[in-house]
Design a protein around this motif. Structure first.
Motif, PDB file in Angstrom:
ATOM      1  N   ASN A  38       0.836  -1.197   0.000  1.00  0.00           N
ATOM      2  CA  ASN A  38       0.000   0.000   0.000  1.00  0.00           C
ATOM      3  C   ASN A  38       0.877   1.256   0.000  1.00  0.00           C
ATOM      4  O   ASN A  38       0.567   2.241  -0.672  1.00  0.00           O
ATOM      5  CB  ASN A  38      -0.943   0.018   1.208  1.00  0.00           C
ATOM      6  CG  ASN A  38      -2.080  -0.942   1.041  1.00  0.00           C
ATOM      7  OD1 ASN A  38      -1.969  -2.103   1.431  1.00  0.00           O
ATOM      8  ND2 ASN A  38      -3.172  -0.495   0.474  1.00  0.00           N
ATOM      9  N   GLU A  41       2.316   1.699  -3.479  1.00  0.00           N
ATOM     10  CA  GLU A  41       1.305   2.243  -4.392  1.00  0.00           C
ATOM     11  C   GLU A  41       1.123   3.739  -4.159  1.00  0.00           C
ATOM     12  O   GLU A  41       0.989   4.518  -5.103  1.00  0.00           O
ATOM     13  CB  GLU A  41      -0.028   1.503  -4.229  1.00  0.00           C
ATOM     14  CG  GLU A  41      -1.176   2.094  -5.034  1.00  0.00           C
ATOM     15  CD  GLU A  41      -0.934   2.179  -6.539  1.00  0.00           C
ATOM     16  OE1 GLU A  41      -1.606   3.016  -7.183  1.00  0.00           O
ATOM     17  OE2 GLU A  41      -0.081   1.442  -7.087  1.00  0.00           O
ATOM     18  N   PHE A  42       1.116   4.167  -2.915  1.00  0.00           N
ATOM     19  CA  PHE A  42       1.029   5.586  -2.592  1.00  0.00           C
ATOM     20  C   PHE A  42       2.210   6.335  -3.213  1.00  0.00           C
ATOM     21  O   PHE A  42       2.037   7.400  -3.826  1.00  0.00           O
ATOM     22  CB  PHE A  42       1.002   5.761  -1.072  1.00  0.00           C
ATOM     23  CG  PHE A  42       1.046   7.189  -0.614  1.00  0.00           C
ATOM     24  CD1 PHE A  42      -0.061   8.016  -0.739  1.00  0.00           C
ATOM     25  CD2 PHE A  42       2.191   7.707  -0.021  1.00  0.00           C
ATOM     26  CE1 PHE A  42      -0.027   9.337  -0.304  1.00  0.00           C
ATOM     27  CE2 PHE A  42       2.233   9.020   0.426  1.00  0.00           C
ATOM     28  CZ  PHE A  42       1.119   9.838   0.275  1.00  0.00           C
ATOM     29  N   GLN A  45       1.718   6.915  -6.866  1.00  0.00           N
ATOM     30  CA  GLN A  45       0.788   8.014  -7.120  1.00  0.00           C
ATOM     31  C   GLN A  45       1.441   9.373  -6.859  1.00  0.00           C
ATOM     32  O   GLN A  45       1.244  10.331  -7.618  1.00  0.00           O
ATOM     33  CB  GLN A  45      -0.461   7.859  -6.257  1.00  0.00           C
ATOM     34  CG  GLN A  45      -1.302   6.669  -6.642  1.00  0.00           C
ATOM     35  CD  GLN A  45      -2.443   6.414  -5.662  1.00  0.00           C
ATOM     36  OE1 GLN A  45      -2.708   7.217  -4.779  1.00  0.00           O
ATOM     37  NE2 GLN A  45      -3.111   5.285  -5.823  1.00  0.00           N
ATOM     38  N   TYR A  93      -3.548  10.079   0.263  1.00  0.00           N
ATOM     39  CA  TYR A  93      -3.454   9.186   1.421  1.00  0.00           C
ATOM     40  C   TYR A  93      -4.841   8.876   1.971  1.00  0.00           C
ATOM     41  O   TYR A  93      -5.162   7.713   2.224  1.00  0.00           O
ATOM     42  CB  TYR A  93      -2.576   9.830   2.488  1.00  0.00           C
ATOM     43  CG  TYR A  93      -2.433   9.014   3.752  1.00  0.00           C
ATOM     44  CD1 TYR A  93      -1.693   7.840   3.748  1.00  0.00           C
ATOM     45  CD2 TYR A  93      -3.013   9.422   4.941  1.00  0.00           C
ATOM     46  CE1 TYR A  93      -1.536   7.084   4.900  1.00  0.00           C
ATOM     47  CE2 TYR A  93      -2.856   8.683   6.103  1.00  0.00           C
ATOM     48  CZ  TYR A  93      -2.132   7.521   6.079  1.00  0.00           C
ATOM     49  OH  TYR A  93      -1.983   6.771   7.217  1.00  0.00           O
ATOM     50  N   GLN A  96      -6.588   6.451  -0.265  1.00  0.00           N
ATOM     51  CA  GLN A  96      -6.019   5.104  -0.222  1.00  0.00           C
ATOM     52  C   GLN A  96      -6.381   4.396   1.086  1.00  0.00           C
ATOM     53  O   GLN A  96      -6.663   3.208   1.081  1.00  0.00           O
ATOM     54  CB  GLN A  96      -4.516   5.148  -0.410  1.00  0.00           C
ATOM     55  CG  GLN A  96      -3.930   3.760  -0.556  1.00  0.00           C
ATOM     56  CD  GLN A  96      -2.548   3.782  -1.131  1.00  0.00           C
ATOM     57  OE1 GLN A  96      -2.014   4.807  -1.469  1.00  0.00           O
ATOM     58  NE2 GLN A  96      -1.956   2.618  -1.220  1.00  0.00           N
ATOM     59  N   GLU A  99      -9.894   2.929   1.135  1.00  0.00           N
ATOM     60  CA  GLU A  99     -10.226   1.797   0.240  1.00  0.00           C
ATOM     61  C   GLU A  99     -10.328   0.493   0.986  1.00  0.00           C
ATOM     62  O   GLU A  99      -9.756   0.246   1.978  1.00  0.00           O
ATOM     63  CB  GLU A  99      -9.157   1.667  -0.855  1.00  0.00           C
ATOM     64  CG  GLU A  99      -9.213   2.793  -1.841  1.00  0.00           C
ATOM     65  CD  GLU A  99      -8.149   2.669  -2.911  1.00  0.00           C
ATOM     66  OE1 GLU A  99      -7.272   1.785  -2.820  1.00  0.00           O
ATOM     67  OE2 GLU A  99      -8.187   3.457  -3.842  1.00  0.00           O
TER      68      GLU A  99
END
Length: 99
Positions: A38, A41-42, A45, A93, A96, A99
């Motif tokens: 995670n 992935e942040f 982005q 943030y 994310q 989610e």
């Protein structure tokens, strides 16, 4: 793009309570994630957005913690763009984590 005064920086930081002033020319925040991927992935982005702005933060990934540091090198300090980006990263943030 102009460098912000100390007073302007303090005012902007009041809007971003999780960000800290470092060495009078950087703002920094640590983001915590439930797992390593995670956080990665942040960072992807953040990198994509930063590339579009041609303004890149320092990024550190320490397992489940991502640290971002932002400053405007050319201005030798902080500008409106740094705080605009900090707000955007906080929104990324928040999206994310929900989610």
């Amino acid at each position: 793009m102009e460098r912000l005064t100390d007073e302007q920086i303090e005012q902007e930081l009041r809007k971003l309570p999780d960000w800290r002033l470092v060495d009078e020319k950087w703002i920094r925040r640590r983001y915590k994630f439930k797992d390593y991927l995670n956080g990665v992935e942040f960072v992807r982005q953040v990198a994509e957005y930063s590339e579009g702005k041609s303004h890149h933060p320092n990024i550190a990934i320490d397992y489940k913690v991502v640290t971002l540091k932002i400053s405007s090198w050319e201005m030798r300090g902080l500008t409106d763009l740094d705080f605009e980006m900090a707000h955007h990263f906080d929104e990324l943030y928040k999206d994310q984590v929900q989610e």
